[in-house]
Scaffold this motif. Structure first.
Motif, short mmCIF file in Angstrom:
data_model
loop_
_atom_site.label_atom_id
_atom_site.label_comp_id
_atom_site.label_asym_id
_atom_site.label_seq_id
_atom_site.Cartn_x
_atom_site.Cartn_y
_atom_site.Cartn_z
N THR A 74 26.65 29.14 36.11
CA THR A 74 25.44 29.96 36.04
C THR A 74 25.21 30.48 34.63
OG1 THR A 74 26.54 32.00 36.74
CG2 THR A 74 25.55 30.65 38.46
N LEU A 75 26.29 30.75 33.90
CA LEU A 75 26.14 31.16 32.50
C LEU A 75 25.54 30.03 31.67
CD1 LEU A 75 26.49 33.09 30.12
CD2 LEU A 75 28.86 32.27 29.93
N VAL A 76 26.05 28.83 31.86
CA VAL A 76 25.53 27.67 31.11
C VAL A 76 24.05 27.47 31.42
CG1 VAL A 76 25.68 25.16 30.89
CG2 VAL A 76 27.77 26.54 30.91
N LEU A 77 23.67 27.58 32.69
CA LEU A 77 22.26 27.42 33.06
C LEU A 77 21.39 28.52 32.47
CD1 LEU A 77 22.59 26.34 36.80
CD2 LEU A 77 21.81 24.94 34.88
N ALA B 158 19.89 37.00 36.02
CA ALA B 158 20.20 37.86 37.16
C ALA B 158 21.28 37.21 38.03
CB ALA B 158 18.96 38.14 37.99
N THR B 159 21.15 35.92 38.27
CA THR B 159 22.15 35.19 39.05
C THR B 159 23.50 35.25 38.36
OG1 THR B 159 20.46 33.70 39.90
CG2 THR B 159 22.74 32.94 40.03
N ILE C 277 23.89 31.25 51.16
CA ILE C 277 22.85 31.04 52.20
C ILE C 277 21.47 30.96 51.53
CG2 ILE C 277 21.66 32.12 54.16
CD1 ILE C 277 24.31 31.06 55.04
N LEU C 278 21.20 31.90 50.62
CA LEU C 278 19.90 31.90 49.94
C LEU C 278 19.71 30.64 49.10
CD1 LEU C 278 19.67 35.66 48.89
CD2 LEU C 278 18.45 34.50 50.75
N GLY C 279 20.77 30.21 48.41
CA GLY C 279 20.69 28.99 47.61
C GLY C 279 20.46 27.76 48.46
N LEU D 294 28.89 37.18 38.07
CA LEU D 294 29.96 37.75 37.24
C LEU D 294 30.59 38.96 37.94
CD1 LEU D 294 31.55 37.72 34.59
CD2 LEU D 294 29.74 39.16 33.61
N ALA D 295 29.76 39.82 38.51
CA ALA D 295 30.29 40.98 39.23
C ALA D 295 31.16 40.54 40.41
CB ALA D 295 29.14 41.86 39.72
N ALA D 296 30.69 39.54 41.17
CA ALA D 296 31.47 39.05 42.31
C ALA D 296 32.77 38.39 41.84
CB ALA D 296 30.63 38.06 43.12
#
Length: 154
Positions: A103-106, A122-123, A37-39, A128-130
């Motif tokens: 997200t890791l690549v970015l 942070a993203t 939603i935030l994205g 990763l946790a999710a």
């Protein structure tokens, strides 16, 4: 609780129903869903803001507009994948895992270029946790049961 006559079985309200999910998947779902939603909102607001940039720098504005469109599309995909994951779709779990890889690549690319303010790290950590939650034993059991049809995700 899911057998209650007032429990939503279809429609918009069902989107928020997480009963029947292991705690790990409930947490993961909400991380992915809220992040999506935030994205989506951030991408849409960024697209509107980039329109102002067209007056000063049309070339840069086009690039910013495309990046914001991509951000909105990724946010929308994240929402769709989170909803499908909640229903036990294994392909959705793989898609969310792939988004974590992206997200890791970015984050690495931004660090190498020296741009950004570390938001991508942070993203990545949150994603990763999710993602780890998606692959824990209770989650694995839920997806296995969903595949064999032995689960009620309502």
């Amino acid at each position: 609780m899911s057998n209650s006559p007032s429990a939503p079985r279809s429609g918009f309200a069902r989107m928020f129903l997480v009963t029947g999910l292991p705690t790990e998947l409930k947490v993961s779902f909400w991380i992915w869903f809220v992040g999506g939603i935030l994205g989506l909102l951030g991408g849409m607001l960024g697209m509107l803001a980039s329109l102002v940039l067209f007056a000063a720098a049309p070339g840069a504005a086009t690039l910013v507009l495309l990046l914001m469109l991509l951000a909105a599309a990724v946010g929308a995909a994240q929402i769709v994948l989170a909803l499908a994951m909640k229903d036990g779709k294994r392909w959705a779990r793989l898609g969310l895992t792939a988004l974590t890889g992206a997200t890791l690549v970015l984050a690495v690319a931004n660090a190498m270029m020296g741009v950004g303010q570390g938001g991508n790290w942070a993203t990545f950590v949150i994603s990763l946790a999710a993602t780890v939650l998606l692959w824990l034993p209770n989650s694995q059991a839920f997806f296995a049961a969903a595949r064999s049809g032995n689960t009620s995700s309502e």
